[in-house]
Design a protein around this motif. Structure first.
Motif, mmCIF file in Angstrom:
data_model
loop_
_atom_site.group_PDB
_atom_site.id
_atom_site.type_symbol
_atom_site.label_atom_id
_atom_site.label_comp_id
_atom_site.label_asym_id
_atom_site.label_seq_id
_atom_site.Cartn_x
_atom_site.Cartn_y
_atom_site.Cartn_z
ATOM 1 N N ASN A 4 -101.344 -54.731 -8.249
ATOM 2 C CA ASN A 4 -100.497 -54.741 -9.603
ATOM 3 C C ASN A 4 -99.049 -54.729 -9.168
ATOM 4 N N ASP A 5 -98.770 -53.753 -8.453
ATOM 5 C CA ASP A 5 -97.463 -53.368 -8.364
ATOM 6 C C ASP A 5 -96.788 -54.484 -7.512
ATOM 7 N N GLN B 86 -95.883 -57.575 -9.575
ATOM 8 C CA GLN B 86 -94.760 -57.663 -10.222
ATOM 9 C C GLN B 86 -93.775 -57.826 -9.320
ATOM 10 N N GLU B 87 -93.717 -57.487 -8.149
ATOM 11 C CA GLU B 87 -92.635 -57.455 -7.281
ATOM 12 C C GLU B 87 -92.463 -59.047 -6.841
#
Length: 254
Positions: free
Chosen positions: A189-190, A193-194
């Motif tokens: 998920n991180d 988003q990047e």
């Protein structure tokens, strides 16, 4: 390559996974959860893009590049663009390099791949999902394409799904055909988003594309063929026992 995917979840689940979306969902999407869609049907799919803020809307799976300039070429060759090799994104002169700043996320709950067993007539289909989250994200690229539809002549938003070299478990499953040893470019998920960040540099893109989901991050099991007409329900991903099927080796070192 990955031509069969599932999103058997409400779109609100996507919101929970990507908080940056906030309320950025088109209320008229009308997307219904699905246990299987095949790329060659060029379905509508929820896709997250970042145009003045992350939003979720429906795009058509399968870009139509300018080289496909007749309806006949589209019919014969469009399926070649359902997936894009992540290695091509930063390769100068490629279509994918030209649209590398048009990044998107494809939410999914799973995908399907076929395993070739020596001596067996038919390949064995597998359902594969994240072991850590119900909805995960696959990196993609989007583009506006000519529709070649006489009833809808306007350009349409389309997307392609990125693939990368497979981890050790996926190499055992996707082990046959011209594109053996590939898997979807699944992101945490991180990292997802990047991937949406509008100012992402080529260096940052390259770093993100190096990420490979570890084998422990996958759950997978054999199922019935998804290339046959069947109800769009949980029976599509019900585990199936195949007599004599060799077990996957889960602890193979990279």
């Amino acid at each position: 390559m990955c031509y069969d995917i599932a999103l058997a979840a409400k779109l609100q689940s996507v919101l929970k996974a990507i908080p940056l979306l906030k309320t950025g969902i088109n209320p008229d999407l009308g997307f219904e959860p699905t246990y299987h869609k095949i790329g060659m049907s060029y379905p509508q799919w929820p896709v997250i893009v970042n145009n003045d803020g992350p939003t979720l809307d429906t795009f058509t799976w399968g870009p139509i590049p300018k080289m496909l300039d007749t309806a006949e070429k589209v019919k014969k060759q469009r399926q070649l663009f359902l997936n894009a090799r992540s290695e091509k994104v930063l390769e100068s002169g490629t279509m994918w390099n030209a649209i590398r700043h048009q990044r998107c996320l494809i939410p999914a709950t799973g995908f399907f791949e076929y395993r070739q067993i020596p001596g067996w007539k038919n390949k064995v289909p597998y359902y594969i999902r994240s072991s850590e989250q119900d909805v995960f994200f696959i990196a993609g690229l989007w583009a506006h394409s000519n529709s070649w539809d006489v009833d809808k002549p306007a350009r349409i938003p389309t997307f392609t799904l990125l693939t990368r070299s497979a981890n050790t478990v996926m190499r055992q499953i996707h082990n046959g055909g011209d594109n053996a040893g590939r898997m979807p470019m699944m992101l945490t998920n991180d990292l997802a988003q990047e991937w949406l960040h509008p100012q992402l540099t080529d260096t940052a893109i390259q770093e993100l594309l190096r990420y490979q989901l570890p084998p422990a991050g996958l759950d997978c099991w054999p199922v019935n063929s998804v290339r046959k007409v069947k109800p769009d329900d949980a029976t599509v991903i019900t585990p199936v026992q195949y007599e004599g099927l060799p077990a996957l080796v889960k602890d193979v070192q990279e």
